[in-house]
Design an enzyme around this catalytic site. Structure first.
Site, PDB file in Angstrom:
ATOM      1  N   LYS A 168      44.917  41.136  27.716  1.00 55.83           N
ATOM      2  CA  LYS A 168      46.036  42.231  27.627  1.00 55.83           C
ATOM      3  C   LYS A 168      46.850  41.111  28.757  1.00 55.83           C
ATOM      4  CE  LYS A 168      43.624  45.203  30.826  1.00 55.83           C
ATOM      5  NZ  LYS A 168      42.641  44.334  30.323  1.00 55.83           N
ATOM      6  N   ARG A 220      42.505  53.075  34.674  1.00 56.65           N
ATOM      7  CA  ARG A 220      41.703  52.428  34.049  1.00 56.65           C
ATOM      8  C   ARG A 220      40.279  53.832  33.744  1.00 56.65           C
ATOM      9  NH1 ARG A 220      41.591  46.819  35.044  1.00 56.65           N
ATOM     10  NH2 ARG A 220      39.545  45.728  35.136  1.00 56.65           N
ATOM     11  N   ARG A 270      38.032  31.164  30.433  1.00 58.42           N
ATOM     12  CA  ARG A 270      38.927  31.303  30.444  1.00 58.42           C
ATOM     13  C   ARG A 270      39.448  30.834  32.467  1.00 58.42           C
ATOM     14  NH1 ARG A 270      41.228  37.463  31.767  1.00 58.42           N
ATOM     15  NH2 ARG A 270      39.684  38.046  32.790  1.00 58.42           N
ATOM     16  N   ARG A 309      37.934  32.620  37.228  1.00 60.48           N
ATOM     17  CA  ARG A 309      37.773  33.662  38.714  1.00 60.48           C
ATOM     18  C   ARG A 309      36.213  33.513  39.099  1.00 60.48           C
ATOM     19  NH1 ARG A 309      41.306  38.200  35.174  1.00 60.48           N
ATOM     20  NH2 ARG A 309      39.278  39.563  36.683  1.00 60.48           N
ATOM     21  N   ARG A 342      31.814  44.734  33.518  1.00 64.14           N
ATOM     22  CA  ARG A 342      32.945  44.722  33.603  1.00 64.14           C
ATOM     23  C   ARG A 342      32.773  45.895  32.578  1.00 64.14           C
ATOM     24  NH1 ARG A 342      35.566  39.792  34.496  1.00 64.14           N
ATOM     25  NH2 ARG A 342      37.610  40.661  33.370  1.00 64.14           N
TER      26      ARG A 342
END
Ligand code: AMP
Length: 221
Positions: free
Chosen positions: A13, A88, A127, A160, A171
């Protein structure tokens, strides 16, 4: 154009929203980025949000909604926006409807980036994010030209703190508990389009651009 990008963490996203925002000249509104900015600056909101984020849980709706209302107070959203990471859950979807109603705006498209779990884990665990401009890289799929340095602005790249396998799985569970009702909500409203998003970023982007330009009703699911 007022667009929501819906999809699990790691669906791409953020990556897609950044490119789309540039191409369409629209603001990219990421609640994750806004929250991380607050954590970094140690605002009261950031201090409250940090614990939830580190545990892979959702930050309470009340805090996120307030932050979003503030963001929607800026003039730049009048021309449209790409919303990433919000809503969400159904509560947030309804809060968003209210915010937009006040501004006489309506969502045009909800793009659901449908991604498989194995791809998500692989994407997120590699990432890297730029600490300055927020651009995303990946150690294998999209490495920066210089190790740990952003290609775009020269900022330092970091991983992160919530991008570890244990938190990613949490998550994903949080996401799966909420997403089906969100999908149903936007399907009922006739706004949802499903984009298969396991492919490379550029291929997914082409699918998105084609879809929003043609506004092909037959793609609505
Ligand atoms: P993201 O960058 O979208 O993956 O979000 C990172 C973390 O920020 C999430 O795991 C949540 O803890 C928090 N967060 C981001 N957006 C929201 C939201 N709309 N509602 C609640 N928490 C959020």
């Amino acid at each position: 154009m007022k667009i929501i990008l819906l999809g699990p963490p790691g669906a791409g996203k953020g990556t897609q929203a950044k490119v789309m925002a540039e191409k369409l000249q629209l603001p990219h509104i990421s609640t994750g980025d806004l929250l991380r900015g607050n954590v970094k600056s140690q605002t009261p909101l950031g201090q409250e949000a940090k614990d939830f984020m580190d545990k892979g849980m959702l930050v309470p709706d009340e805090l996120v909604n307030k932050m979003l209302i503030e963001r929607f107070g800026s003039d730049d959203v009048k021309k449209g926006f790409i919303l990433d990471g919000y809503p969400r859950n159904i509560n947030q979807a309804k809060a968003l409807d209210e915010i937009l109603k006040d501004k006489k705006m309506e969502i045009d498209d909800v793009l659901y980036l449908d991604t498989s779990d194995s791809i998500i884990i692989q994407r997120i665990s590699g990432r890297l994010v730029c600490s300055n401009c927020g651009a995303n890289f990946h150690v294998k799929n999209m490495p920066p030209k210089v190790e740990m340095v952003c290609d775009h602005c020269g900022g330092n790249l970091y991983q992160r703190s919530d991008d570890n396998e244990e938190t990613i799985r949490k998550r994903l569970n949080v996401y799966k508990n909420e997403v089906s009702s969100l999908i149903e909500y936007y399907k009922q409203a006739g706004k949802l389009s499903r984009i298969p998003a396991d492919d490379e970023a550029e291929i997914v982007l082409n699918k998105i651009i084609k879809l929003i330009h043609t506004h092909n009703d037959s793609s609505k699911v």
